[in-house]
Design an enzyme around this catalytic site. Structure first.
Site, PDB file in Angstrom:
ATOM      1  N   HIS A  98     -68.956  51.184  45.372  1.00  0.00           N
ATOM      2  CA  HIS A  98     -69.473  50.896  46.711  1.00  0.00           C
ATOM      3  C   HIS A  98     -70.044  52.138  47.360  1.00  0.00           C
ATOM      4  O   HIS A  98     -69.911  53.257  46.843  1.00  0.00           O
ATOM      5  CB  HIS A  98     -68.358  50.313  47.597  1.00  0.00           C
TER       6      HIS A  98
ATOM      7  N   CYS B 156     -61.283  53.020  43.973  1.00  0.00           N
ATOM      8  CA  CYS B 156     -62.692  52.652  43.848  1.00  0.00           C
ATOM      9  C   CYS B 156     -63.574  53.860  43.563  1.00  0.00           C
ATOM     10  O   CYS B 156     -63.159  55.007  43.668  1.00  0.00           O
ATOM     11  CB  CYS B 156     -63.165  51.967  45.131  1.00  0.00           C
TER      12      CYS B 156
END
Length: 207
Positions: A167, A183
């Protein structure tokens, strides 16, 4: 314990408290220094050390060939190198190759390696802390909608592993550092480009 070791431990503890799959250090330099009890000289030293780390990472930030990592490039292929903090992308026909700097998980315990794939693509993602994050940090909000305060930035690629994503981030200071709860983060302009190049089913390998 030396002062340098104490400084590193304080900084690591603060970042761990603020980091959350993209929810990283958002305080300005002075506030950060005050939060961990540093004077201005120590803060300058902390920034110098961080800069040195980033320069060291860049030394291994180099183009790679896809063949040692994938049998083919069907649907495109993404390789995330945790050590060099870099993401490599090859299009299916291999006519496009991209190399992006990334943020990576704070600790080895939060790091997952192996093969997965893109299962969902979202522009303007919403963010909710995982149960484990909420347990560690009950003061965190239960929900953050799309916008400048969202720790997932402007775009997100959801992986087949639950809670794992590639992301964007609005906090550009995190790129090139250990600053997430699992992440992989990119600059918003880079995730927007990668988003346009990937598809559902794009192969992903984290090493």
């Amino acid at each position: 314990m030396s002062s340098d070791t104490q400084l590193r431990l304080k900084r690591r503890a603060l970042m761990a408290g603020l980091g959350a799959c993209g929810l990283g250090v958002a305080a300005p330099r002075l506030a950060l220094a005050q939060a961990i009890g540093l004077n201005d000289a120590a803060t300058t030293e902390m920034e110098r050390q961080a800069g040195s780390t980033i320069r060291h990472n860049i030394s291994s930030f180099r183009a790679l060939d896809w063949r040692p990592y994938f049998e083919n490039t069907r649907n495109g292929a993404i390789l995330v190198d945790i050590t060099s903090r870099a993401l490599h992308f090859w299009s299916e026909d291999q006519s496009i190759y991209k190399l992006y700097p990334t943020s990576v998980p704070l600790t080895d315990d939060l790091t997952r390696r192996g093969r997965t794939s893109v299962v969902k693509k979202v522009v303007g993602p919403e963010w909710r802390p995982t149960p484990a994050m909420k347990l560690r940090n009950p003061e965190w909000p239960d929900y953050v909608g799309p916008g400048p305060d969202n720790p997932l930035g402007t775009h997100a690629l959801y992986l087949s592993w639950q809670y794992y994503r590639i992301h964007g981030t609005h906090d550009t200071r995190k790129i090139g550092r250990r600053s997430s709860n699992g992440c992989i983060g990119l600059y918003n302009e880079h995730i927007a480009e990668l988003f346009s190049l990937t598809k559902i089913g794009t192969q992903v390998l984290l090493i």
